[in-house]
Design a protein around this motif. Structure first.
Motif, PDB file in Angstrom:
ATOM      1  N   GLU A  76       0.837  -1.211   0.000  1.00 29.84           N
ATOM      2  CA  GLU A  76       0.000   0.000   0.000  1.00 29.84           C
ATOM      3  C   GLU A  76       0.866   1.253   0.000  1.00 29.84           C
ATOM      4  OE1 GLU A  76      -3.255   0.322  -0.311  1.00 29.84           O
ATOM      5  OE2 GLU A  76      -4.070  -1.655   0.184  1.00 29.84           O
ATOM      6  N   THR A  77       1.942   1.231   0.774  1.00 28.84           N
ATOM      7  CA  THR A  77       2.856   2.376   0.824  1.00 28.84           C
ATOM      8  C   THR A  77       3.498   2.613  -0.538  1.00 28.84           C
ATOM      9  OG1 THR A  77       3.314   2.035   3.169  1.00 28.84           O
ATOM     10  CG2 THR A  77       4.952   3.282   1.919  1.00 28.84           C
TER      11      THR A  77
ATOM     12  N   ARG B  20       2.852   5.816  -3.096  1.00 31.37           N
ATOM     13  CA  ARG B  20       3.964   6.607  -3.622  1.00 31.37           C
ATOM     14  C   ARG B  20       3.929   6.649  -5.143  1.00 31.37           C
ATOM     15  NH1 ARG B  20       9.500   6.166  -0.378  1.00 31.37           N
ATOM     16  NH2 ARG B  20       8.735   6.805   1.637  1.00 31.37           N
ATOM     17  N   HIS B  21       3.730   5.473  -5.748  1.00 31.22           N
ATOM     18  CA  HIS B  21       3.711   5.398  -7.204  1.00 31.22           C
ATOM     19  C   HIS B  21       2.596   6.275  -7.777  1.00 31.22           C
ATOM     20  CE1 HIS B  21       4.208   3.588 -11.188  1.00 31.22           C
ATOM     21  NE2 HIS B  21       2.893   3.733 -11.258  1.00 31.22           N
ATOM     22  N   ALA B  22       1.390   6.136  -7.244  1.00 33.10           N
ATOM     23  CA  ALA B  22       0.245   6.885  -7.760  1.00 33.10           C
ATOM     24  C   ALA B  22       0.448   8.389  -7.605  1.00 33.10           C
ATOM     25  CB  ALA B  22      -1.031   6.438  -7.044  1.00 33.10           C
ATOM     26  N   LEU B  23       0.920   8.814  -6.445  1.00 33.58           N
ATOM     27  CA  LEU B  23       1.091  10.242  -6.197  1.00 33.58           C
ATOM     28  C   LEU B  23       2.214  10.821  -7.053  1.00 33.58           C
ATOM     29  CD1 LEU B  23       0.465  12.233  -3.196  1.00 33.58           C
ATOM     30  CD2 LEU B  23       2.808  12.408  -4.029  1.00 33.58           C
TER      31      LEU B  23
ATOM     32  N   TRP C 203       1.848  13.626  -9.939  1.00 34.49           N
ATOM     33  CA  TRP C 203       2.643  14.855  -9.862  1.00 34.49           C
ATOM     34  C   TRP C 203       3.394  15.089 -11.174  1.00 34.49           C
ATOM     35  CZ3 TRP C 203       8.133  14.678  -7.782  1.00 34.49           C
ATOM     36  CH2 TRP C 203       8.704  15.950  -7.720  1.00 34.49           C
ATOM     37  N   LEU C 204       4.032  14.049 -11.690  1.00 37.54           N
ATOM     38  CA  LEU C 204       4.791  14.197 -12.929  1.00 37.54           C
ATOM     39  C   LEU C 204       3.880  14.521 -14.115  1.00 37.54           C
ATOM     40  CD1 LEU C 204       7.357  11.292 -12.443  1.00 37.54           C
ATOM     41  CD2 LEU C 204       7.822  13.761 -12.339  1.00 37.54           C
TER      42      LEU C 204
ATOM     43  N   LYS D  61       3.180   7.632 -19.951  1.00 39.93           N
ATOM     44  CA  LYS D  61       4.111   6.490 -19.981  1.00 39.93           C
ATOM     45  C   LYS D  61       5.396   6.805 -19.220  1.00 39.93           C
ATOM     46  CE  LYS D  61       6.409   3.395 -23.302  1.00 39.93           C
ATOM     47  NZ  LYS D  61       7.758   3.405 -22.814  1.00 39.93           N
ATOM     48  N   THR D  62       5.986   7.948 -19.505  1.00 45.28           N
ATOM     49  CA  THR D  62       7.221   8.345 -18.830  1.00 45.28           C
ATOM     50  C   THR D  62       6.981   8.584 -17.346  1.00 45.28           C
ATOM     51  OG1 THR D  62       8.102   9.303 -20.864  1.00 45.28           O
ATOM     52  CG2 THR D  62       9.122  10.012 -18.804  1.00 45.28           C
ATOM     53  N   ALA D  63       5.859   9.203 -17.007  1.00 43.54           N
ATOM     54  CA  ALA D  63       5.540   9.454 -15.592  1.00 43.54           C
ATOM     55  C   ALA D  63       5.438   8.142 -14.831  1.00 43.54           C
ATOM     56  CB  ALA D  63       4.242  10.248 -15.481  1.00 43.54           C
TER      57      ALA D  63
END
Length: 120
Positions: free
Chosen positions: A64-65, A69-72, A76-77, A85-87
């Motif tokens: 979950e952590t 992190r990945h989603a946020l 953001w990117l 794709k790059t984000a």
């Protein structure tokens, strides 16, 4: 990345097996098998006799952590103009090395951007 993948697949399927993880990630069976052994010995997953992989409470918390992190970071990117794709690819790399302090600061900053301005 394996824990995050197991979490994602467990939200899509009733049972997750090593072959599902390998297919999703594009990794070979020996690579997945080795990783599953390490995750099991680390207490992050259990594997049933029928091969179903389940996250332990510690595994779920870690997954979950990582997923948060990945989603946020990916959001953001994309928000600053990076392609989807790059984000996603960069978020995969960043999520594993960003400090908790930096991640929380980015999270607070993004949340502040989403808050509506005070209307007079």
């Amino acid at each position: 990345m394996y824990l995050e993948t197991i979490l994602i697949l467990s939200r899509q399927k009733e049972q997750v097996r090593a072959v599902d993880v390998g297919d999703y990630m594009g990794y070979s069976k020996p690579s997945v098998s080795r990783a599953m052994g390490l995750l099991r010995s680390g207490g992050y997953i259990t594997v049933d006799r029928d091969g179903a992989i389940r996250l332990t409470p510690a595994g779920r918390q870690a997954a979950e952590t990582i997923y948060e992190r990945h989603a946020l970071i990916s959001r953001w990117l994309r928000g600053v103009g990076v392609s989807e794709k790059t984000a996603a690819e960069d978020a995969c790399r960043i999520e594993h090395v960003i400090s908790a302090e930096s991640f929380e600061a980015v999270k607070r900053w993004l949340e502040a951007l989403r808050e509506p301005e005070d209307a007079e």
